[in-house]
Design a protein around this motif. Structure first.
Motif, PDB file in Angstrom:
ATOM      1  N   ALA A   4     -29.898  10.355  19.186  1.00 51.52           N
ATOM      2  CA  ALA A   4     -29.843   9.788  17.836  1.00 51.52           C
ATOM      3  C   ALA A   4     -28.508  10.085  17.158  1.00 51.52           C
ATOM      4  CB  ALA A   4     -30.994  10.335  17.007  1.00 51.52           C
ATOM      5  N   THR A   5     -28.067  11.330  17.254  1.00 50.19           N
ATOM      6  CA  THR A   5     -26.794  11.722  16.638  1.00 50.19           C
ATOM      7  C   THR A   5     -25.627  11.011  17.293  1.00 50.19           C
ATOM      8  OG1 THR A   5     -27.702  13.907  16.109  1.00 50.19           O
ATOM      9  CG2 THR A   5     -25.315  13.668  16.077  1.00 50.19           C
ATOM     10  N   LEU A   6     -25.645  10.936  18.628  1.00 50.16           N
ATOM     11  CA  LEU A   6     -24.570  10.262  19.353  1.00 50.16           C
ATOM     12  C   LEU A   6     -24.525   8.774  18.999  1.00 50.16           C
ATOM     13  CD1 LEU A   6     -22.363  10.211  21.493  1.00 50.16           C
ATOM     14  CD2 LEU A   6     -24.133   9.913  23.228  1.00 50.16           C
ATOM     15  N   THR A   7     -25.695   8.155  18.917  1.00 54.35           N
ATOM     16  CA  THR A   7     -25.762   6.733  18.576  1.00 54.35           C
ATOM     17  C   THR A   7     -25.202   6.478  17.183  1.00 54.35           C
ATOM     18  OG1 THR A   7     -27.723   6.438  19.967  1.00 54.35           O
ATOM     19  CG2 THR A   7     -27.302   4.760  18.306  1.00 54.35           C
ATOM     20  N   LEU A   8     -25.519   7.351  16.241  1.00 55.57           N
ATOM     21  CA  LEU A   8     -25.012   7.199  14.883  1.00 55.57           C
ATOM     22  C   LEU A   8     -23.489   7.331  14.855  1.00 55.57           C
ATOM     23  CD1 LEU A   8     -25.540   6.834  11.881  1.00 55.57           C
ATOM     24  CD2 LEU A   8     -25.936   9.310  11.708  1.00 55.57           C
ATOM     25  N   LYS A   9     -22.961   8.270  15.610  1.00 52.98           N
ATOM     26  CA  LYS A   9     -21.504   8.456  15.644  1.00 52.98           C
ATOM     27  C   LYS A   9     -20.809   7.255  16.287  1.00 52.98           C
ATOM     28  CE  LYS A   9     -21.250  13.481  15.450  1.00 52.98           C
ATOM     29  NZ  LYS A   9     -20.693  14.715  16.014  1.00 52.98           N
ATOM     30  N   LEU A  10     -21.430   6.678  17.308  1.00 48.81           N
ATOM     31  CA  LEU A  10     -20.861   5.482  17.938  1.00 48.81           C
ATOM     32  C   LEU A  10     -20.859   4.313  16.951  1.00 48.81           C
ATOM     33  CD1 LEU A  10     -22.431   5.572  21.522  1.00 48.81           C
ATOM     34  CD2 LEU A  10     -20.075   6.068  20.884  1.00 48.81           C
ATOM     35  N   ALA A  11     -21.918   4.191  16.176  1.00 52.28           N
ATOM     36  CA  ALA A  11     -22.007   3.114  15.189  1.00 52.28           C
ATOM     37  C   ALA A  11     -20.932   3.277  14.113  1.00 52.28           C
ATOM     38  CB  ALA A  11     -23.389   3.104  14.550  1.00 52.28           C
ATOM     39  N   ILE A  12     -20.763   4.498  13.638  1.00 57.00           N
ATOM     40  CA  ILE A  12     -19.716   4.764  12.642  1.00 57.00           C
ATOM     41  C   ILE A  12     -18.344   4.467  13.240  1.00 57.00           C
ATOM     42  CG2 ILE A  12     -18.597   6.563  11.271  1.00 57.00           C
ATOM     43  CD1 ILE A  12     -21.373   7.894  11.007  1.00 57.00           C
ATOM     44  N   GLY A  13     -18.170   4.846  14.496  1.00 57.24           N
ATOM     45  CA  GLY A  13     -16.913   4.566  15.184  1.00 57.24           C
ATOM     46  C   GLY A  13     -16.634   3.076  15.279  1.00 57.24           C
ATOM     47  N   SER A  14     -17.673   2.278  15.530  1.00 54.90           N
ATOM     48  CA  SER A  14     -17.492   0.823  15.633  1.00 54.90           C
ATOM     49  C   SER A  14     -17.037   0.243  14.300  1.00 54.90           C
ATOM     50  CB  SER A  14     -18.791   0.156  16.091  1.00 54.90           C
ATOM     51  OG  SER A  14     -19.765   0.119  15.055  1.00 54.90           O
ATOM     52  N   LEU A  15     -17.617   0.748  13.209  1.00 57.47           N
ATOM     53  CA  LEU A  15     -17.248   0.251  11.882  1.00 57.47           C
ATOM     54  C   LEU A  15     -15.810   0.643  11.533  1.00 57.47           C
ATOM     55  CD1 LEU A  15     -18.239  -1.263   9.396  1.00 57.47           C
ATOM     56  CD2 LEU A  15     -19.059   0.916   8.484  1.00 57.47           C
ATOM     57  N   LEU A  16     -15.435   1.872  11.864  1.00 58.26           N
ATOM     58  CA  LEU A  16     -14.072   2.329  11.595  1.00 58.26           C
ATOM     59  C   LEU A  16     -13.055   1.531  12.402  1.00 58.26           C
ATOM     60  CD1 LEU A  16     -14.556   6.222  11.469  1.00 58.26           C
ATOM     61  CD2 LEU A  16     -14.052   4.682   9.555  1.00 58.26           C
ATOM     62  N   LEU A  17     -13.352   1.300  13.682  1.00 59.97           N
ATOM     63  CA  LEU A  17     -12.450   0.516  14.515  1.00 59.97           C
ATOM     64  C   LEU A  17     -12.299  -0.907  13.992  1.00 59.97           C
ATOM     65  CD1 LEU A  17     -13.488   1.644  18.114  1.00 59.97           C
ATOM     66  CD2 LEU A  17     -11.250   1.953  17.061  1.00 59.97           C
ATOM     67  N   LEU A  18     -13.401  -1.466  13.518  1.00 60.43           N
ATOM     68  CA  LEU A  18     -13.372  -2.822  12.970  1.00 60.43           C
ATOM     69  C   LEU A  18     -12.444  -2.887  11.756  1.00 60.43           C
ATOM     70  CD1 LEU A  18     -14.629  -5.719  12.932  1.00 60.43           C
ATOM     71  CD2 LEU A  18     -16.336  -4.793  11.361  1.00 60.43           C
ATOM     72  N   VAL A  19     -12.633  -1.977  10.818  1.00 59.79           N
ATOM     73  CA  VAL A  19     -11.852  -1.993   9.581  1.00 59.79           C
ATOM     74  C   VAL A  19     -10.383  -1.682   9.852  1.00 59.79           C
ATOM     75  CG1 VAL A  19     -11.537  -0.877   7.341  1.00 59.79           C
ATOM     76  CG2 VAL A  19     -13.844  -1.417   8.158  1.00 59.79           C
ATOM     77  N   ILE A  20     -10.135  -0.637  10.637  1.00 57.77           N
ATOM     78  CA  ILE A  20      -8.754  -0.231  10.910  1.00 57.77           C
ATOM     79  C   ILE A  20      -8.034  -1.305  11.720  1.00 57.77           C
ATOM     80  CG2 ILE A  20      -7.303   1.459  12.097  1.00 57.77           C
ATOM     81  CD1 ILE A  20      -9.461   3.555  11.455  1.00 57.77           C
ATOM     82  N   GLY A  21      -8.722  -1.862  12.703  1.00 60.07           N
ATOM     83  CA  GLY A  21      -8.094  -2.889  13.540  1.00 60.07           C
ATOM     84  C   GLY A  21      -7.677  -4.104  12.751  1.00 60.07           C
ATOM     85  N   VAL A  22      -8.557  -4.557  11.867  1.00 61.14           N
ATOM     86  CA  VAL A  22      -8.272  -5.764  11.081  1.00 61.14           C
ATOM     87  C   VAL A  22      -7.206  -5.494  10.018  1.00 61.14           C
ATOM     88  CG1 VAL A  22      -9.235  -7.390   9.433  1.00 61.14           C
ATOM     89  CG2 VAL A  22     -10.510  -6.814  11.484  1.00 61.14           C
ATOM     90  N   THR A  23      -7.402  -4.447   9.224  1.00 62.21           N
ATOM     91  CA  THR A  23      -6.450  -4.163   8.142  1.00 62.21           C
ATOM     92  C   THR A  23      -5.080  -3.777   8.696  1.00 62.21           C
ATOM     93  OG1 THR A  23      -7.257  -1.866   8.017  1.00 62.21           O
ATOM     94  CG2 THR A  23      -8.233  -3.483   6.517  1.00 62.21           C
ATOM     95  N   GLY A  24      -5.071  -3.041   9.806  1.00 62.04           N
ATOM     96  CA  GLY A  24      -3.806  -2.640  10.403  1.00 62.04           C
ATOM     97  C   GLY A  24      -3.032  -3.813  10.959  1.00 62.04           C
TER      98      GLY A  24
END
Length: 236
Positions: A4-24
């Motif tokens: 559960a904890t690992l899955t949550l961290k992966l989900a947060i990572g996906s959102l961060l990558l999405l935002v950083i990738g697009v804005t960057g």
């Protein structure tokens, strides 16, 4: 660390990558290749997160783990949504980035070359594109009009403005503009050529991406949308 904890961290990572990738990418902090890689990784992590959530939520014994898995699925939704939309829109598109209604004598750019970086795609229309374009977009063709050059140019300019293009150069029978993609802000250059015929004018449109080997069909769709508006009798 449990599932559960690992899955949550992966989900947060996906959102961060999405935002950083697009804005960057839009801010030109890094190249488009890096942005696309981050976008793809975001899609992969979101898929893993949602799959894990669907698989383990009912099996989790503790309520807090079930909550984490449900939260992970929600956080991962934006990345999987936008990644899926991109795949859907680009499905079946050939690996070309330069599309023209006239493939034998494509309209030439005048101003666009001065706006492109050395690392951008060149403006030479590759003959190898012709069979790929004809197979993927057989309906793309030169527009025939009864308008004069002046009338056709005014109409083309108005349509370009309505479609949100930035017109940066024009002369009689020639318009150049640029359009930005909604997500990454990629710039495509467009040239419209208007020539006199016995019955009025003929209009050719060419749209070429500044970066990338493929365009997910964006250039062809842009030309089709322009052609449809130009042919509408009630468009003023």
């Amino acid at each position: 660390m449990n599932i559960a904890t690992l899955t949550l961290k992966l989900a947060i990572g996906s959102l961060l990558l999405l935002v950083i990738g697009v804005t960057g990418t839009r801010a030109e902090v890094f190249g488009y290749q890096t942005g696309l890689l981050m976008f793809s990784l975001a899609g992969l992590l979101s898929f893993i997160s949602i799959s894990a959530s669907a698989l383990f939520t009912r099996r989790a014994k503790q309520e807090k783990d079930r909550q984490r898995l449900n939260k992970a699925a929600l956080i991962a939704l934006p990345a999987i949504f936008f990644f899926s939309i991109s795949l859907f829109h680009g499905a079946g598109a050939p690996l070309i980035h330069d599309v023209s209604t006239d493939t034998q004598n494509p309209p030439e750019f005048i101003k666009a070359a001065t706006l492109r970086k050395p690392s951008d795609n060149d403006l030479h229309y590759a003959p190898a594109n012709i069979p790929l374009q004809r197979q993927a977009y057989p309906t793309l063709k030169t527009l025939e009009s009864s308008h004069t050059v002046t009338e056709a140019q005014k109409r083309a300019y108005k349509i370009a403005s309505e479609m949100g293009w930035l017109v940066y150069y024009q002369q009689e029978g020639h318009i150049e503009a640029q359009a930005r993609s909604f997500w990454f802000g990629f710039i495509d250059d467009i040239v419209i050529r208007i020539q006199v015929t016995e019955s009025g004018t003929k209009i050719d449109i060419r749209s070429a991406s500044r970066v990338g080997k493929g365009d997910l069909g964006a250039n062809a769709k842009r030309i089709m949308a322009f052609s449809e508006l130009f042919n509408q009798d009630d468009f003023i």
